[in-house]
Scaffold this motif. Structure first.
Motif, PDB file in Angstrom:
ATOM      1  N   ASN A 119     -14.998  16.136 -15.792  1.00  0.00           N
ATOM      2  CA  ASN A 119     -13.603  16.626 -15.908  1.00  0.00           C
ATOM      3  C   ASN A 119     -13.657  17.883 -14.817  1.00  0.00           C
ATOM      4  O   ASN A 119     -14.614  18.629 -14.694  1.00  0.00           O
ATOM      5  CB  ASN A 119     -13.615  17.405 -17.211  1.00  0.00           C
ATOM      6  N   VAL A 120     -12.621  18.163 -14.141  1.00  0.00           N
ATOM      7  CA  VAL A 120     -12.357  19.039 -13.062  1.00  0.00           C
ATOM      8  C   VAL A 120     -11.652  20.269 -13.162  1.00  0.00           C
ATOM      9  O   VAL A 120     -10.495  19.982 -13.349  1.00  0.00           O
ATOM     10  CB  VAL A 120     -12.369  18.138 -11.852  1.00  0.00           C
ATOM     11  N   VAL A 121     -12.094  21.361 -12.657  1.00  0.00           N
ATOM     12  CA  VAL A 121     -11.191  22.376 -12.362  1.00  0.00           C
ATOM     13  C   VAL A 121     -11.553  22.917 -11.140  1.00  0.00           C
ATOM     14  O   VAL A 121     -12.730  23.015 -10.644  1.00  0.00           O
ATOM     15  CB  VAL A 121     -11.498  23.627 -13.073  1.00  0.00           C
ATOM     16  N   THR A 122     -10.554  22.734  -9.998  1.00  0.00           N
ATOM     17  CA  THR A 122     -10.892  23.063  -8.625  1.00  0.00           C
ATOM     18  C   THR A 122     -10.331  24.947  -8.392  1.00  0.00           C
ATOM     19  O   THR A 122      -9.366  25.130  -8.755  1.00  0.00           O
ATOM     20  CB  THR A 122     -10.172  22.604  -7.719  1.00  0.00           C
ATOM     21  N   THR A 123     -11.183  25.517  -7.988  1.00  0.00           N
ATOM     22  CA  THR A 123     -10.683  26.977  -7.624  1.00  0.00           C
ATOM     23  C   THR A 123     -10.846  27.028  -6.053  1.00  0.00           C
ATOM     24  O   THR A 123     -11.412  26.252  -5.420  1.00  0.00           O
ATOM     25  CB  THR A 123     -11.878  27.802  -8.100  1.00  0.00           C
ATOM     26  N   ASP A 131     -18.184  19.072 -17.487  1.00  0.00           N
ATOM     27  CA  ASP A 131     -17.062  19.907 -17.127  1.00  0.00           C
ATOM     28  C   ASP A 131     -17.507  20.481 -15.736  1.00  0.00           C
ATOM     29  O   ASP A 131     -18.201  21.599 -15.858  1.00  0.00           O
ATOM     30  CB  ASP A 131     -16.802  21.042 -18.279  1.00  0.00           C
ATOM     31  N   VAL A 132     -16.811  20.151 -14.756  1.00  0.00           N
ATOM     32  CA  VAL A 132     -17.219  20.635 -13.426  1.00  0.00           C
ATOM     33  C   VAL A 132     -16.448  21.517 -12.871  1.00  0.00           C
ATOM     34  O   VAL A 132     -15.045  21.457 -12.853  1.00  0.00           O
ATOM     35  CB  VAL A 132     -17.563  19.284 -12.435  1.00  0.00           C
ATOM     36  N   VAL A 133     -16.734  22.489 -12.227  1.00  0.00           N
ATOM     37  CA  VAL A 133     -15.969  23.240 -11.484  1.00  0.00           C
ATOM     38  C   VAL A 133     -16.169  23.157  -9.988  1.00  0.00           C
ATOM     39  O   VAL A 133     -17.325  23.141  -9.601  1.00  0.00           O
ATOM     40  CB  VAL A 133     -16.250  25.181 -11.527  1.00  0.00           C
ATOM     41  N   ALA A 174     -13.479  14.929  -5.865  1.00  0.00           N
ATOM     42  CA  ALA A 174     -12.592  14.645  -6.867  1.00  0.00           C
ATOM     43  C   ALA A 174     -12.558  13.169  -7.154  1.00  0.00           C
ATOM     44  O   ALA A 174     -12.688  12.876  -8.464  1.00  0.00           O
ATOM     45  CB  ALA A 174     -11.183  14.984  -6.427  1.00  0.00           C
ATOM     46  N   ALA A 205     -18.811  25.689 -18.233  1.00  0.00           N
ATOM     47  CA  ALA A 205     -18.960  24.683 -17.278  1.00  0.00           C
ATOM     48  C   ALA A 205     -20.415  24.258 -17.319  1.00  0.00           C
ATOM     49  O   ALA A 205     -21.182  24.846 -17.702  1.00  0.00           O
ATOM     50  CB  ALA A 205     -18.617  25.469 -15.806  1.00  0.00           C
ATOM     51  N   HIS A 262     -14.020  23.821 -20.418  1.00  0.00           N
ATOM     52  CA  HIS A 262     -14.075  25.157 -19.099  1.00  0.00           C
ATOM     53  C   HIS A 262     -12.577  25.324 -18.820  1.00  0.00           C
ATOM     54  O   HIS A 262     -12.271  26.688 -18.489  1.00  0.00           O
ATOM     55  CB  HIS A 262     -14.912  24.795 -17.917  1.00  0.00           C
ATOM     56  N   THR A 289      -8.427  32.137  -8.522  1.00  0.00           N
ATOM     57  CA  THR A 289      -7.565  31.310  -7.706  1.00  0.00           C
ATOM     58  C   THR A 289      -8.040  29.988  -7.969  1.00  0.00           C
ATOM     59  O   THR A 289      -9.272  29.412  -7.940  1.00  0.00           O
ATOM     60  CB  THR A 289      -7.598  31.763  -6.282  1.00  0.00           C
ATOM     61  N   THR A 290      -6.998  29.130  -8.518  1.00  0.00           N
ATOM     62  CA  THR A 290      -7.303  27.707  -8.547  1.00  0.00           C
ATOM     63  C   THR A 290      -6.658  26.865  -7.453  1.00  0.00           C
ATOM     64  O   THR A 290      -5.815  27.448  -6.667  1.00  0.00           O
ATOM     65  CB  THR A 290      -6.973  27.047  -9.943  1.00  0.00           C
ATOM     66  N   LEU A 328     -14.680  30.566 -18.078  1.00  0.00           N
ATOM     67  CA  LEU A 328     -14.454  29.445 -17.070  1.00  0.00           C
ATOM     68  C   LEU A 328     -16.015  28.772 -16.742  1.00  0.00           C
ATOM     69  O   LEU A 328     -16.202  27.654 -17.096  1.00  0.00           O
ATOM     70  CB  LEU A 328     -13.993  29.376 -15.935  1.00  0.00           C
TER      71      LEU A 328
END
Lengths: 368, 368
Positions: B50-54, B24-26, B41, B86, A78, A53-54, B82
């Motif tokens: 660079n961001v992916v938010t879960t 590359d950050v989660v 953020a 990261a 990623h 889930t994002t 993913l």
């Protein structure tokens, strides 16, 4: 939990995205779509799918973009890897403020979007479906109470999709065989478009129909060689500005004159984006009669029964035969404009009336 | 926004995770950690990461697990990809109910966790840091008002980490050189442990110190050959049950007798998990004096100044010299138990007192 939330989740997972056991699914959750996310997670669990889930939040995006300076990295590894390895992507819209990114410079938003072209492509190669949870923010955008808006959304989502797909198939076949479509109405609209060699999409809210919105309920194709005049009487918001009664005049496929009772500058801005923005990318016929009012949300408005929409700008590759996708109109924009065809209107295909005052040739009340 | 939220985000990104341009950050966002996610953020944007938010939500997890039947897929490809791609993973804890998964059968939770071992490993190979946003749910767990709890959390997070790291380094060096540690207190505790050949970790809330919690503030190592008796007077919750005044008796490194004033069955359950659960995996000395009360949250409690904690079960590989990680005690559990050493207590290293009544040998008030 409102039993309709579960039903919405079931429709999304089963009918729309056709999730199977073992599918690697990304669920993008808007901050106020939490309840729908819980119901979707349960459905995915029951089907033995695997879930990431994002968090799709406009305040987070705004903060990141405003903080960022300089060039954006192209397709972060990623993020790209997540979508390249996904079988399906379910977007559960559920924002808290439809204008949250209004103070982010549009060049910055566009630059960020351009830098993520590969991520977007990877996402579009999956079984992707976008839907909306009925949030307070969307109710407000529609000028409705939360309760009335929830009723509205679920009326739009809970259709007999199988039956609608059968009806839409008739319209699709008619358009596929056609050379020319003509739209006429009492407000001064008289527009002809070529649809020769195009493939109409029977958009029945399922990836099985190459349709990626829930709700859907439209048949759309890609017109060219547009001639004549059209008036759009459904009010909308374009790039944050209210737009009403837009009139476009076409010659040789291109807009040669235009006016609007309100928000004309928004239309000017759209038309000046690039050369493709002055041509049509889409002719869509709304066929979802569960959507019976305008709510200022294009996902719903363009599917409304007894409406027609035309988009300035980019065409969809799905409207072209394989190998001929490069004929699609190119543009950085795709802006839909909508007109009501329920009264004093008709649609003709190669000279034959296929719809009059909202009734199709195969429906009761049609006397074309 | 509370200015402290920004400061928390800055500490996390800068001091703890050492985020650099292009990383590359989660970011894993708990449902009530929204505000911290926005601040993080912005910090990440400013640094060009660079961001992916879960979305890390216990209700979603519960629904998925309860819906699921049969075996879980091992390390789903999209999730693994993913984290393998990261550079850093920031977990922003912010749940709404600490007991949300209480009715998910523990075998199911464990099976799901086992099936994600590869994902977890991939995550632990990044610059990962876990922190907590002060939510209502955690305030309730602590028996505190929201305002008082926020003050508590920020007092714990906003330390002079550089200075604390220097102090902790002294303790680490002392433990690294030591053969034996002895813990003595007036409540009947008299415990000796071997720490020969072990490497203590100076846990200063930064990946630069091999430390992955914010706040942190402890020095820990992996004991063996434990002998004697120890009483834990700090109350806690273990597997959902309240536990108070646990007494353990060790012979030849193993628990041979035990009792508790409350929750003894929870201790029984822990000890019966496997053979490793009867041995110690960790000896930790809490040195964060910003944490001045018990809040029933292990992330904070075990770091509290003037406390010592011992964990039954799994040891950390970081406490072993390279190539000797296989000497670490193995177990499916790692359960910390805490004792107050601020009064009538001392810690000896090879016969020399290094702390008495909470004061270290290098501090004022020490008269060991």
């Amino acid at each position: 939990m409102d039993e309709r939330v579960r039903e919405h989740a079931r429709t999304l997972v089963e009918w729309s995205a056709r999730i199977e056991e073992g599918d690697d699914v990304v669920v993008r959750v808007g901050p106020d779509a939490h309840e729908l996310a819980v119901a979707v997670a349960e459905e995915l669990g029951e089907r033995g799918a695997n879930v990431v889930t994002t968090y799709a939040d406009a305040e987070v995006t705004r903060a990141y973009l405003l903080g960022h300076d300089g060039d954006f990295a192209e397709d972060p590894a990623h993020e790209l890897a997540l979508y390249e390895n996904a079988d399906a992507v379910l977007s559960l819209g559920g924002g808290r403020n439809t204008t949250e990114t209004a103070d982010v410079p549009s060049e910055k938003r566009q630059a960020h979007s351009r830098a993520h072209a590969g991520v977007r492509e990877a996402r579009m190669e999956t079984k992707w479906v976008s839907t909306e949870h009925p949030t307070r923010s969307l109710a407000q955008q529609a000028g409705m109470s939360g309760e009335a808006y929830r009723d509205f959304v679920y009326d739009a989502v809970f259709r007999d999709w199988e039956a609608l797909a059968t009806k839409q198939e008739k319209v699709k076949e008619r358009l596929d065989d056609a050379n020319e479509v003509r739209l006429i109405s009492g407000d001064g609209t008289d527009l002809t478009m070529s649809v020769e060699g195009r493939v109409a999409v029977n958009s029945a809210a399922s990836v099985a129909y190459d349709s990626h919105n829930l709700p859907s309920g439209e048949v759309f194709t890609a017109p060219s060689a547009t001639e004549g005049e059209v008036v759009f009487d459904v009010p909308m918001t374009i790039h944050g500005r209210r737009v009403r009664d837009v009139r476009l005049e076409f010659a040789d496929g291109e807009v040669v004159d235009y006016a609007a009772a309100q928000g004309e500058d928004a239309i000017t801005e759209v038309l000046e984006t690039d050369a493709g923005a002055r041509r049509l990318g889409e002719l869509g016929i709304g066929m979802n009669r569960g959507i019976d009012r305008v709510t200022d949300n294009i996902l719903f408005d363009e599917k409304m029964g007894d409406t027609v929409h035309l988009a300035l700008g980019r065409a969809y590759a799905s409207n072209f035969p394989e190998g001929r996708e490069d004929e699609a109109n190119e543009s950085a924009v795709h802006v839909d404009l909508i007109t009501d065809v329920s009264e004093d209107s008709r649609i003709e295909v190669d000279g034959e009336v296929i719809q009059e005052d909202g009734a199709f040739w195969f429906e009761d009340g049609f006397d074309g």
